[in-house]
Enzyme design. Structure first.
Site, PDB file in Angstrom:
ATOM      1  N   ARG A 122      11.232  -4.363  38.215  1.00 36.59           N
ATOM      2  CA  ARG A 122      10.932  -5.011  39.628  1.00 36.59           C
ATOM      3  C   ARG A 122      11.762  -6.486  40.064  1.00 36.59           C
ATOM      4  NH1 ARG A 122       5.828  -8.221  41.025  1.00 36.59           N
ATOM      5  NH2 ARG A 122       5.703  -8.757  43.229  1.00 36.59           N
ATOM      6  N   HIS A 126      14.083  -7.114  42.836  1.00 35.39           N
ATOM      7  CA  HIS A 126      13.734  -8.156  43.808  1.00 35.39           C
ATOM      8  C   HIS A 126      14.836  -9.341  43.679  1.00 35.39           C
ATOM      9  CE1 HIS A 126       9.409  -7.469  45.036  1.00 35.39           C
ATOM     10  NE2 HIS A 126      10.003  -6.294  44.855  1.00 35.39           N
ATOM     11  N   HIS A 249       9.221   3.782  42.875  1.00 35.25           N
ATOM     12  CA  HIS A 249       7.628   3.745  42.836  1.00 35.25           C
ATOM     13  C   HIS A 249       7.165   4.844  42.055  1.00 35.25           C
ATOM     14  CE1 HIS A 249       7.311   0.970  46.761  1.00 35.25           C
ATOM     15  NE2 HIS A 249       7.727   0.533  45.799  1.00 35.25           N
ATOM     16  N   TRP A 265       1.152   4.281  41.721  1.00 35.62           N
ATOM     17  CA  TRP A 265       1.590   5.521  42.419  1.00 35.62           C
ATOM     18  C   TRP A 265       1.431   7.153  41.933  1.00 35.62           C
ATOM     19  CZ3 TRP A 265       3.994   0.717  42.320  1.00 35.62           C
ATOM     20  CH2 TRP A 265       4.093   0.154  43.680  1.00 35.62           C
TER      21      TRP A 265
END
Length: 368
Positions: A122, A126, A249, A265
């Site tokens: 992540r 990001h 995800h 998820w």
């Protein structure tokens, strides 16, 4: 048994074909199925000149040369010292960094699902996904999430955990830039979670606070298809690439104390599969009844979640075509996911900065 040894055995079994993939996945799910709680515009760079000459030898080495104009310098003290000392890192040096990163994944203990890999991925995502193709700002080049206010943006909540982990790695390898470190961490996370190989190459440089990006450049999970196309289109991605990237995800989870959303998820949140797409199509999804933001949960177990931006992948006609394709063919998903992640991690980096013309394939930590 450590997760790294477990994943190694998984790769070995896949390679020898001892078990059908479906049976193996079921065993994998049952072995790791456990949940913890969660699931202002920058200044113009027109006055900045950064030249990095890459003299690539057989080992893929390069000598960096930096120049700057005025106060908007981007060379860090460590990088300047590296040049002065004529230190030339090779692919083997970067492989040592990769191995060190991979080594911390299993040190998570009770954190999330027992691995730091999803949050390191992540961080890479990001820090790269802020790119704007029109203004040529953002992206992985300057690693500006080190600075406020970007570090405090809502979409980056909780990533201080990943940045702190990578800071410890940086102490062992002070010559590597933050942008290279974070994106190499993303590559390691994908590959060590049994995902595909992701081509990667170094060349990113450290920036300054003035180059931090404004809020609102990363996806908002509460939105719809138009939002996804606007956010990803700004980076330069098409519909197929949007769906492929959404497959990230397959791993990780949301945290109520960060994004507000809660839950994983998939049933295997630290193993990369195409289950995210399969679950979207095969499960019955209902709106979760709770005090948090609008999200969906599976009707059967009430343990899985989907964001509104996930659910549009089966509501939008074009998105659904690719969702079905990836649900039906994991190899196709892995191929496209690898390509789009490689593209994502290189956003914002000028061509002349790369130390090698062709990206490298890094070995997994357990590969000789």
């Amino acid at each position: 048994m450590s997760f790294s040894l477990f994943r190694a055995s998984v790769r070995s079994t896949l390679a020898t074909g001892c078990l059908p993939r479906a049976q193996l996945r079921n065993q994998l799910r049952s072995s790791i199925r456990k949940f913890s709680t969660e699931t202002p515009a920058p200044k113009s760079n027109t006055t900045l000149y950064v030249g990095i000459g890459a003299a690539v030898a057989a080992a893929g080495a390069a000598f960096y040369a930096f120049s700057d104009s005025g106060s908007n310098a981007v060379k860090s003290g460590v990088q300047a010292a590296k040049v002065k000392a004529n230190f030339v890192p090779t692919k083997e040096d970067y492989q040592k960094v990769y191995n060190k990163i991979a080594g911390i994944f299993d040190e998570a203990g009770d954190y999330d699902d027992g691995s730091y890999a999803p949050i390191i991925l992540r961080l890479a995502w990001h820090s790269s996904g802020t790119y704007d193709k029109e203004s040529k700002t953002g992206g992985s080049n300057y690693a500006t999430m080190r600075f406020a206010p970007e570090s405090q943006h809502g979409a980056n909540a909780g990533l201080n955990v990943a940045r702190d982990l990578m800071e410890d790695i940086k102490k062992d390898f002070p010559w590597i830039s933050y942008g290279d470190l974070w994106t190499l961490g993303g590559v390691a996370a994908i590959q060590e979670m049994n995902g595909p190989k992701v081509p990667w190459r170094p060349g990113r440089i450290d920036g300054v606070q003035a180059q931090a990006t404004p809020d609102g450049r990363l996806p908002d999970g509460s939105k719809g298809a138009d939002h996804l196309r606007q956010i990803f289109g700004r980076m330069g991605f098409n519909d197929q690439e949007i769906v492929a990237l959404s497959g990230g995800h397959a791993v990780g989870r949301c945290h109520a104390n960060r994004s507000g959303f809660d839950g994983p998820w998939t049933f295997s949140p630290i193993t990369m599969t195409n289950d995210f797409f399969k679950l979207l199509l095969e499960q019955t999804w209902v709106w979760k009844k709770w005090n948090g933001p609008k999200q969906l949960e599976d009707k059967g177990t009430h343990t899985l979640m989907m964001l509104p931006t996930d659910y549009v992948l089966v509501q939008d006609k074009v998105f659904k075509k690719w969702t079905k394709a990836y649900a039906d063919d994991e190899a196709l998903f892995f191929k496209d996911f690898s390509a789009v992640c490689a593209k994502l991690f290189e956003l914002g980096v000028p061509t002349e900065q790369w130390v090698t013309s062709e990206p490298w394939i890094m070995k997994n930590a357990d590969e000789k």
